[in-house]
Design a protein around this motif. Sequence first.
Motif, PDB file in Angstrom:
ATOM      1  N   GLU A 448      31.451  38.257  41.497  1.00  0.00           N
ATOM      2  CA  GLU A 448      31.501  38.653  40.090  1.00  0.00           C
ATOM      3  C   GLU A 448      32.362  39.896  39.901  1.00  0.00           C
ATOM      4  O   GLU A 448      33.100  40.015  38.915  1.00  0.00           O
ATOM      5  CB  GLU A 448      30.083  38.893  39.567  1.00  0.00           C
ATOM      6  N   HIS A 449      32.282  40.852  40.836  1.00  0.00           N
ATOM      7  CA  HIS A 449      33.107  42.059  40.727  1.00  0.00           C
ATOM      8  C   HIS A 449      34.589  41.706  40.869  1.00  0.00           C
ATOM      9  O   HIS A 449      35.437  42.284  40.185  1.00  0.00           O
ATOM     10  CB  HIS A 449      32.709  43.077  41.793  1.00  0.00           C
ATOM     11  N   ARG A 450      34.885  40.767  41.749  1.00  0.00           N
ATOM     12  CA  ARG A 450      36.278  40.363  41.927  1.00  0.00           C
ATOM     13  C   ARG A 450      36.787  39.624  40.692  1.00  0.00           C
ATOM     14  O   ARG A 450      37.941  39.782  40.287  1.00  0.00           O
ATOM     15  CB  ARG A 450      36.414  39.480  43.171  1.00  0.00           C
ATOM     16  N   ARG A 451      35.936  38.823  40.089  1.00  0.00           N
ATOM     17  CA  ARG A 451      36.313  38.150  38.832  1.00  0.00           C
ATOM     18  C   ARG A 451      36.659  39.176  37.768  1.00  0.00           C
ATOM     19  O   ARG A 451      37.630  39.038  37.031  1.00  0.00           O
ATOM     20  CB  ARG A 451      35.163  37.272  38.328  1.00  0.00           C
ATOM     21  N   ARG A 452      35.837  40.200  37.694  1.00  0.00           N
ATOM     22  CA  ARG A 452      36.080  41.237  36.684  1.00  0.00           C
ATOM     23  C   ARG A 452      37.395  41.966  36.964  1.00  0.00           C
ATOM     24  O   ARG A 452      38.155  42.278  36.039  1.00  0.00           O
ATOM     25  CB  ARG A 452      34.918  42.227  36.671  1.00  0.00           C
ATOM     26  N   ALA A 453      37.675  42.212  38.243  1.00  0.00           N
ATOM     27  CA  ALA A 453      38.937  42.854  38.602  1.00  0.00           C
ATOM     28  C   ALA A 453      40.122  41.988  38.182  1.00  0.00           C
ATOM     29  O   ALA A 453      41.119  42.492  37.628  1.00  0.00           O
ATOM     30  CB  ALA A 453      38.975  43.123  40.101  1.00  0.00           C
ATOM     31  N   CYS A 454      40.015  40.678  38.423  1.00  0.00           N
ATOM     32  CA  CYS A 454      41.084  39.761  38.017  1.00  0.00           C
ATOM     33  C   CYS A 454      41.248  39.731  36.499  1.00  0.00           C
ATOM     34  O   CYS A 454      42.371  39.676  35.973  1.00  0.00           O
ATOM     35  CB  CYS A 454      40.811  38.356  38.544  1.00  0.00           C
ATOM     36  N   ALA A 455      40.120  39.775  35.774  1.00  0.00           N
ATOM     37  CA  ALA A 455      40.188  39.774  34.310  1.00  0.00           C
ATOM     38  C   ALA A 455      40.893  41.027  33.800  1.00  0.00           C
ATOM     39  O   ALA A 455      41.714  40.965  32.875  1.00  0.00           O
ATOM     40  CB  ALA A 455      38.782  39.682  33.729  1.00  0.00           C
ATOM     41  N   LEU A 456      40.578  42.156  34.416  1.00  0.00           N
ATOM     42  CA  LEU A 456      41.246  43.395  34.015  1.00  0.00           C
ATOM     43  C   LEU A 456      42.735  43.340  34.325  1.00  0.00           C
ATOM     44  O   LEU A 456      43.572  43.807  33.535  1.00  0.00           O
ATOM     45  CB  LEU A 456      40.604  44.580  34.739  1.00  0.00           C
ATOM     46  N   LEU A 457      43.090  42.776  35.479  1.00  0.00           N
ATOM     47  CA  LEU A 457      44.494  42.678  35.847  1.00  0.00           C
ATOM     48  C   LEU A 457      45.265  41.784  34.879  1.00  0.00           C
ATOM     49  O   LEU A 457      46.423  42.068  34.538  1.00  0.00           O
ATOM     50  CB  LEU A 457      44.622  42.148  37.281  1.00  0.00           C
ATOM     51  N   THR A 458      44.642  40.694  34.428  1.00  0.00           N
ATOM     52  CA  THR A 458      45.328  39.844  33.441  1.00  0.00           C
ATOM     53  C   THR A 458      45.573  40.615  32.144  1.00  0.00           C
ATOM     54  O   THR A 458      46.620  40.476  31.507  1.00  0.00           O
ATOM     55  CB  THR A 458      44.512  38.579  33.122  1.00  0.00           C
ATOM     56  N   MET A 459      44.608  41.450  31.765  1.00  0.00           N
ATOM     57  CA  MET A 459      44.766  42.223  30.533  1.00  0.00           C
ATOM     58  C   MET A 459      45.834  43.295  30.688  1.00  0.00           C
ATOM     59  O   MET A 459      46.701  43.466  29.813  1.00  0.00           O
ATOM     60  CB  MET A 459      43.433  42.872  30.164  1.00  0.00           C
ATOM     61  N   TRP A 460      45.766  44.018  31.791  1.00  0.00           N
ATOM     62  CA  TRP A 460      46.700  45.127  31.965  1.00  0.00           C
ATOM     63  C   TRP A 460      48.122  44.632  32.169  1.00  0.00           C
ATOM     64  O   TRP A 460      49.067  45.227  31.649  1.00  0.00           O
ATOM     65  CB  TRP A 460      46.250  46.000  33.144  1.00  0.00           C
ATOM     66  N   TYR A 461      48.297  43.540  32.930  1.00  0.00           N
ATOM     67  CA  TYR A 461      49.630  42.979  33.069  1.00  0.00           C
ATOM     68  C   TYR A 461      50.067  42.305  31.769  1.00  0.00           C
ATOM     69  O   TYR A 461      51.267  42.240  31.452  1.00  0.00           O
ATOM     70  CB  TYR A 461      49.676  41.988  34.230  1.00  0.00           C
ATOM     71  N   GLY A 462      49.113  41.800  31.003  1.00  0.00           N
ATOM     72  CA  GLY A 462      49.452  41.230  29.701  1.00  0.00           C
ATOM     73  C   GLY A 462      49.980  42.285  28.753  1.00  0.00           C
ATOM     74  O   GLY A 462      50.878  42.029  27.943  1.00  0.00           O
ATOM     75  N   ASP A 463      49.431  43.495  28.848  1.00  0.00           N
ATOM     76  CA  ASP A 463      49.877  44.584  27.982  1.00  0.00           C
ATOM     77  C   ASP A 463      51.345  44.934  28.216  1.00  0.00           C
ATOM     78  O   ASP A 463      52.037  45.374  27.294  1.00  0.00           O
ATOM     79  CB  ASP A 463      49.027  45.837  28.214  1.00  0.00           C
ATOM     80  N   VAL A 464      51.800  44.743  29.456  1.00  0.00           N
ATOM     81  CA  VAL A 464      53.199  45.077  29.757  1.00  0.00           C
ATOM     82  C   VAL A 464      54.083  43.841  29.781  1.00  0.00           C
ATOM     83  O   VAL A 464      55.260  43.916  30.157  1.00  0.00           O
ATOM     84  CB  VAL A 464      53.293  45.836  31.108  1.00  0.00           C
ATOM     85  N   GLY A 465      53.498  42.676  29.433  1.00  0.00           N
ATOM     86  CA  GLY A 465      54.293  41.457  29.307  1.00  0.00           C
ATOM     87  C   GLY A 465      54.665  40.782  30.609  1.00  0.00           C
ATOM     88  O   GLY A 465      55.604  39.986  30.641  1.00  0.00           O
ATOM     89  N   ASP A 466      53.941  41.069  31.710  1.00  0.00           N
ATOM     90  CA  ASP A 466      54.234  40.441  33.004  1.00  0.00           C
ATOM     91  C   ASP A 466      53.487  39.108  33.080  1.00  0.00           C
ATOM     92  O   ASP A 466      52.381  39.009  33.631  1.00  0.00           O
ATOM     93  CB  ASP A 466      53.817  41.373  34.144  1.00  0.00           C
ATOM     94  N   VAL A 467      54.096  38.066  32.535  1.00  0.00           N
ATOM     95  CA  VAL A 467      53.431  36.766  32.394  1.00  0.00           C
ATOM     96  C   VAL A 467      53.142  36.137  33.752  1.00  0.00           C
ATOM     97  O   VAL A 467      52.089  35.518  33.950  1.00  0.00           O
ATOM     98  CB  VAL A 467      54.278  35.817  31.526  1.00  0.00           C
ATOM     99  N   ASP A 468      54.055  36.284  34.715  1.00  0.00           N
ATOM    100  CA  ASP A 468      53.862  35.669  36.027  1.00  0.00           C
ATOM    101  C   ASP A 468      52.581  36.179  36.690  1.00  0.00           C
ATOM    102  O   ASP A 468      51.787  35.397  37.238  1.00  0.00           O
ATOM    103  CB  ASP A 468      55.068  35.946  36.933  1.00  0.00           C
ATOM    104  N   ARG A 469      52.389  37.492  36.657  1.00  0.00           N
ATOM    105  CA  ARG A 469      51.184  38.052  37.280  1.00  0.00           C
ATOM    106  C   ARG A 469      49.936  37.682  36.484  1.00  0.00           C
ATOM    107  O   ARG A 469      48.867  37.475  37.058  1.00  0.00           O
ATOM    108  CB  ARG A 469      51.309  39.564  37.415  1.00  0.00           C
ATOM    109  N   VAL A 470      50.057  37.599  35.168  1.00  0.00           N
ATOM    110  CA  VAL A 470      48.917  37.178  34.344  1.00  0.00           C
ATOM    111  C   VAL A 470      48.468  35.786  34.769  1.00  0.00           C
ATOM    112  O   VAL A 470      47.271  35.534  34.977  1.00  0.00           O
ATOM    113  CB  VAL A 470      49.288  37.189  32.849  1.00  0.00           C
ATOM    114  N   LEU A 471      49.421  34.863  34.918  1.00  0.00           N
ATOM    115  CA  LEU A 471      49.075  33.495  35.301  1.00  0.00           C
ATOM    116  C   LEU A 471      48.512  33.443  36.720  1.00  0.00           C
ATOM    117  O   LEU A 471      47.587  32.673  36.996  1.00  0.00           O
ATOM    118  CB  LEU A 471      50.322  32.598  35.194  1.00  0.00           C
ATOM    119  N   ALA A 472      49.037  34.281  37.618  1.00  0.00           N
ATOM    120  CA  ALA A 472      48.541  34.297  39.000  1.00  0.00           C
ATOM    121  C   ALA A 472      47.082  34.738  39.049  1.00  0.00           C
ATOM    122  O   ALA A 472      46.258  34.122  39.747  1.00  0.00           O
ATOM    123  CB  ALA A 472      49.403  35.224  39.851  1.00  0.00           C
ATOM    124  N   TYR A 473      46.757  35.776  38.288  1.00  0.00           N
ATOM    125  CA  TYR A 473      45.367  36.250  38.307  1.00  0.00           C
ATOM    126  C   TYR A 473      44.450  35.322  37.500  1.00  0.00           C
ATOM    127  O   TYR A 473      43.241  35.259  37.760  1.00  0.00           O
ATOM    128  CB  TYR A 473      45.291  37.689  37.799  1.00  0.00           C
TER     129      TYR A 473
END
Length: 492
Positions: A448-473
């Motif tokens: 569950e903690h790792r899921r939350r980390a991935c969710a945060l990474l999708t948001m933070w990379y989404g904020d900077v427009g890094d779509v590839d990393r968003v899709l990876a996470y």
Amino acid sequence: MLGEAGVCVSIGEKIRDLRIQRGMSQVDLADDLVKPSMISQIESGKVKPSYTLLIELAKRLGEPVETFLSELDPHFLLQANIRLAQYELATGRPQVARQLIENLPRASLQTRNLAEYRLTLARVHRACGEYPEAVRELEQLREHAYSAQDWRLLFYVLRETGQAEYDRGNLEGALGEWREAVALADRMEGKSGISPLEWTQSLIELHLHLDALDPGGKGFSVPWQRPTSALLPALATPPEVAGPPEISLEENDVIGDFTAEKRPYLAKAQAFAQRMPTLWAVSERLAQEALALMPIDPATARRWAEQANALVTYAQLIESSLAVRTRTQEAAEPNHEHNNFSTNDLQTIEQTAFAMTALHPRSRLHEACKQIRECLQREEVAKAAELIEEVKALLALTEEPDSPSNRDIALELNLLEIELAALSGQREASLQRLVQYEAEYPNWGNPEHRRRACALLTMWYGDVGDVDRVLAYCRKMEELTEGARPSLPFWS
């Protein structure tokens, strides 16, 4: 055992003396249990009764079975070891429990406490992650319980098997076992042979487990899982317009007022919890049950009375400790204008009493982490930082810093600190820390903690427009979601 003149009295002689004192013949004592000739052989010392037979004879003579057991001291040692192993399991030390339970003499296990020993051994296996061994023990106990029509043992087996199935990821299997345990409990109500204290605690725990897996009571489902899209930000939204991240990975989707119809298991747990909300109520119930059992089962009555006395003594200890705390405060402030407690004083006393009655600090630690997450969602940076320091201090006080539960808390705390740093303006550094956190996440960690980390990474990379990393996470989150499960309300 010794007679009045210090002469050793055998079990048979003690049975004969008590039988004569009560005006019973050998035929009366034997009744439909055994032949009168067997009673004669036991009293003459030619035959030693089995433990099961001795229990029945003790009941008919109105004596606790311990009256006859001075020649069977190894059985007391066996029972003491089993009880200590159960204590170590309850307090999160399965390896210590293993040492106690595996060194018991096998010969004595064949005559007494075999079922309880094997049930405790199954719990040890499960707590150590040895699920095949645990299930094998439990299946054999299940067969024995059915053949002997021992419904008390079957209740324990169902409860423990459900926990084993949950631990190894078979949530549907866990739900089935716990439902069967609850159904059996309904049929056993008032006739379980289990102390009111343990009975109530077990049923509260079972209903909370069922509420976590099937809150609506309508069949197996996964309400704690949300679609990946619900965790993602809108990528088209400019970062400066987007609000604070709102991630609720651990909340059920049940919305609205609480009703028994919507949450039947939770309503049942609430009803059981209201039966004995205080130490006084628990001890009073135990004493009343012991009094009712006295004429028919003195040995069990004695055990429950001992439990009641232990609880009362502990309640008195809490009250005395609080009195000392209050008096030392008064001594430190002799010019206090009034002697009455203010509301804040009462709240502090209640909090102190609660802390003194907590089994171990991990429940407080998990609750504090939940509060930290809520503070971060509301962007209450100072409050979140204060709570993190409190959790660190409490974690440092625990006796076993390397225990699985403490390591899990440390993992969660690390993630919360990364989120706090990001809210404090260190977004770029926090992003790099979070990438490393996710990449180095240990296999034993709570997914569950790792899921939350991935969710945060999708948001933070989404904020900077890094779509590839968003899709990876996103893909990583989907993989973790497949094996996701809710946290049970008790660490069993």
